[in-house]
Write a protein that holds these residues in place. Sequence first.
Motif, PDB file in Angstrom:
ATOM      1  N   ARG A   1       0.795  -0.733  -0.028  1.00 45.57           N
ATOM      2  CA  ARG A   1      -0.313  -0.496  -0.295  1.00 45.57           C
ATOM      3  C   ARG A   1       0.704   1.029   0.281  1.00 45.57           C
ATOM      4  N   ARG A   2       0.316   2.056  -0.395  1.00 44.00           N
ATOM      5  CA  ARG A   2       0.940   3.395  -0.608  1.00 44.00           C
ATOM      6  C   ARG A   2       2.067   4.284   0.821  1.00 44.00           C
ATOM      7  N   GLY A   3       2.776   4.245   0.252  1.00 49.47           N
ATOM      8  CA  GLY A   3       3.396   5.449   2.448  1.00 49.47           C
ATOM      9  C   GLY A   3       3.862   3.982   3.014  1.00 49.47           C
ATOM     10  N   LYS A   4       3.519   2.734   3.188  1.00 48.59           N
ATOM     11  CA  LYS A   4       3.757   1.956   3.855  1.00 48.59           C
ATOM     12  C   LYS A   4       5.096   0.677   3.317  1.00 48.59           C
ATOM     13  N   THR A   5       5.560  -0.075   4.071  1.00 55.28           N
ATOM     14  CA  THR A   5       7.269  -0.545   3.914  1.00 55.28           C
ATOM     15  C   THR A   5       7.029  -2.321   4.257  1.00 55.28           C
ATOM     16  N   LEU A   6       7.917  -2.211   2.750  1.00 52.44           N
ATOM     17  CA  LEU A   6       7.294  -3.936   2.821  1.00 52.44           C
ATOM     18  C   LEU A   6       8.686  -4.993   3.252  1.00 52.44           C
ATOM     19  N   GLY A   7       9.464  -5.271   4.168  1.00 54.63           N
ATOM     20  CA  GLY A   7      10.894  -5.771   3.719  1.00 54.63           C
ATOM     21  C   GLY A   7      10.664  -7.118   3.888  1.00 54.63           C
ATOM     22  N   ILE A   8      11.317  -7.387   2.273  1.00 52.43           N
ATOM     23  CA  ILE A   8      12.101  -8.587   1.987  1.00 52.43           C
ATOM     24  C   ILE A   8      13.048  -9.468   2.615  1.00 52.43           C
ATOM     25  N   VAL A   9      13.362 -10.458   3.376  1.00 53.75           N
ATOM     26  CA  VAL A   9      14.476 -10.474   3.689  1.00 53.75           C
ATOM     27  C   VAL A   9      14.341 -12.626   4.015  1.00 53.75           C
ATOM     28  N   GLY A  10      15.615 -12.764   3.326  1.00 51.09           N
ATOM     29  CA  GLY A  10      16.571 -13.977   2.887  1.00 51.09           C
ATOM     30  C   GLY A  10      18.120 -13.999   3.026  1.00 51.09           C
ATOM     31  N   GLU A  11      18.595 -15.420   2.860  1.00 48.62           N
ATOM     32  CA  GLU A  11      19.737 -15.400   3.051  1.00 48.62           C
ATOM     33  C   GLU A  11      20.017 -14.961   1.208  1.00 48.62           C
ATOM     34  N   SER A  12      21.337 -15.203   1.480  1.00 43.88           N
ATOM     35  CA  SER A  12      21.396 -14.985  -0.554  1.00 43.88           C
ATOM     36  C   SER A  12      21.609 -15.587  -1.567  1.00 43.88           C
TER      37      SER A  12
ATOM     38  N   THR B   1       5.029  -7.043  10.700  1.00 45.10           N
ATOM     39  CA  THR B   1       5.866  -6.818  11.258  1.00 45.10           C
ATOM     40  C   THR B   1       6.294  -7.119  12.913  1.00 45.10           C
ATOM     41  N   ARG B   2       5.525  -6.737  13.809  1.00 41.37           N
ATOM     42  CA  ARG B   2       4.755  -7.139  15.065  1.00 41.37           C
ATOM     43  C   ARG B   2       4.490  -8.841  15.183  1.00 41.37           C
ATOM     44  N   SER B   3       3.207  -9.313  14.201  1.00 37.63           N
ATOM     45  CA  SER B   3       3.445 -10.430  14.483  1.00 37.63           C
ATOM     46  C   SER B   3       4.509 -11.794  13.775  1.00 37.63           C
ATOM     47  N   LEU B   4       4.730 -11.178  13.329  1.00 39.54           N
ATOM     48  CA  LEU B   4       6.028 -11.942  12.768  1.00 39.54           C
ATOM     49  C   LEU B   4       7.526 -12.229  13.915  1.00 39.54           C
ATOM     50  N   PHE B   5       6.876 -11.116  14.772  1.00 43.64           N
ATOM     51  CA  PHE B   5       8.716 -11.585  15.304  1.00 43.64           C
ATOM     52  C   PHE B   5       7.748 -11.700  17.125  1.00 43.64           C
ATOM     53  N   THR B   6       6.790 -11.697  16.599  1.00 41.53           N
ATOM     54  CA  THR B   6       6.174 -11.884  18.550  1.00 41.53           C
ATOM     55  C   THR B   6       5.446 -13.922  18.426  1.00 41.53           C
ATOM     56  N   ASN B   7       5.342 -14.169  17.683  1.00 46.18           N
ATOM     57  CA  ASN B   7       4.839 -15.389  16.865  1.00 46.18           C
ATOM     58  C   ASN B   7       5.305 -15.669  15.513  1.00 46.18           C
ATOM     59  N   LEU B   8       6.868 -16.634  16.101  1.00 47.51           N
ATOM     60  CA  LEU B   8       7.681 -17.216  14.449  1.00 47.51           C
ATOM     61  C   LEU B   8       7.292 -18.113  14.059  1.00 47.51           C
TER      62      LEU B   8
ATOM     63  N   MET C   1       7.654 -20.405  11.137  1.00 49.37           N
ATOM     64  CA  MET C   1       9.031 -21.309  10.784  1.00 49.37           C
ATOM     65  C   MET C   1      10.250 -21.420  11.229  1.00 49.37           C
ATOM     66  N   PRO C   2      10.450 -22.292  11.679  1.00 47.18           N
ATOM     67  CA  PRO C   2      12.354 -22.771  11.483  1.00 47.18           C
ATOM     68  C   PRO C   2      13.278 -21.807  10.996  1.00 47.18           C
ATOM     69  N   TYR C   3      13.452 -21.572   9.562  1.00 45.15           N
ATOM     70  CA  TYR C   3      14.368 -20.765   8.701  1.00 45.15           C
ATOM     71  C   TYR C   3      13.694 -19.367   9.413  1.00 45.15           C
ATOM     72  N   THR C   4      13.030 -18.577   9.223  1.00 45.63           N
ATOM     73  CA  THR C   4      12.750 -17.115   9.867  1.00 45.63           C
ATOM     74  C   THR C   4      13.641 -17.460  11.722  1.00 45.63           C
ATOM     75  N   GLU C   5      12.951 -17.531  11.753  1.00 48.09           N
ATOM     76  CA  GLU C   5      13.643 -18.403  13.776  1.00 48.09           C
ATOM     77  C   GLU C   5      15.058 -18.459  13.116  1.00 48.09           C
ATOM     78  N   ALA C   6      15.731 -19.078  12.504  1.00 47.37           N
ATOM     79  CA  ALA C   6      17.606 -19.542  12.067  1.00 47.37           C
ATOM     80  C   ALA C   6      18.182 -18.141  11.607  1.00 47.37           C
ATOM     81  N   LEU C   7      16.981 -17.249  10.690  1.00 50.10           N
ATOM     82  CA  LEU C   7      17.425 -15.792  10.538  1.00 50.10           C
ATOM     83  C   LEU C   7      17.990 -14.792  11.340  1.00 50.10           C
TER      84      LEU C   7
END
Length: 281
Positions: free
Chosen positions: A49-60, A256-263, A265-271
């Motif tokens: 959406r307009r004015g919002k930030t999406l973070g795309i995270v992952g390994e190389s 962002t809040r949901s992801l960090f309070t309730n990881l 996926m194991p891959y996200t936790e490993a990151l």
Amino acid sequence: MSHDVLEPDDGVLDASTGGVLLEVDDLSVHFDTPRGVVRAVDGLSFRLRRGKTLGIVGESGSGKSVTSKAIMGLLPRSGRTQTGSIRYEGRELNGLDAAGYRELWGTEMSMVFQDPMTSLNPVMKIGAQITESLRLNLGMDRQTAKETAIGLLRAVRIPAPEKRFGEYPGQLSGGMRQRVVIAVALACGPKLLFADEPTTALDVTVQAQILDLLDDQQRERFMAMVLVTHDLGVVAGRADEIAVMYAGRIVEHATTRSLFTNLAMPYTEALLNSIPKLSDP
């Protein structure tokens, strides 16, 4: 999108909330190589959406940068197969030719690349690299473009902008060069900014300054931003939502809040666990 992708669970990211600027549906980018087909991006879908930030995270190698360049139309055309839908303000971009993308670059969407030494022309003065897009895209005369460029250098907190205007990239530090890259990207007032690993090779203090600068400019200009990084710590307090990529696919997508309070996926936790902590031995 496959059944194992975890979607945002609170409705905040739903397109029905309105103001959707970018819609990506089932985007796939495959490259033909001597060793076979590489599925760099494989069935990617998200909304921004307009004015919002999406973070795309992952390994190389997870497909983060390929995703950004595919949306921007910056990938080579030979040896590539790209399917799916990319809609910017309702306009379909997938299949758009170079001339069509040139109408969007700078004024509608822009990118901050991760290595300012390769994205800036080393034999062209800083001022000329900023004024070039102002004169080409906005039709400014030489003097107006110069004044605007100096204002941009001041806005990205470069000291003595009048002096820096006449200098070459090699005369600036890494952090200063990255600020110039941001000034070039913001010059024509884009509505959508891609920041592809914007703090690579910078020390942690300068990293924080660059990220704060992007935050400030986004709020002032009400831009949407896609922040690409391998570091969950970078997007923790700066993104409205986070998409975690692995092997060309989004494996977890949440606010962002949901992801960090309730990881989930194991891959996200490993990151997250890969981030160095002061409390570690």
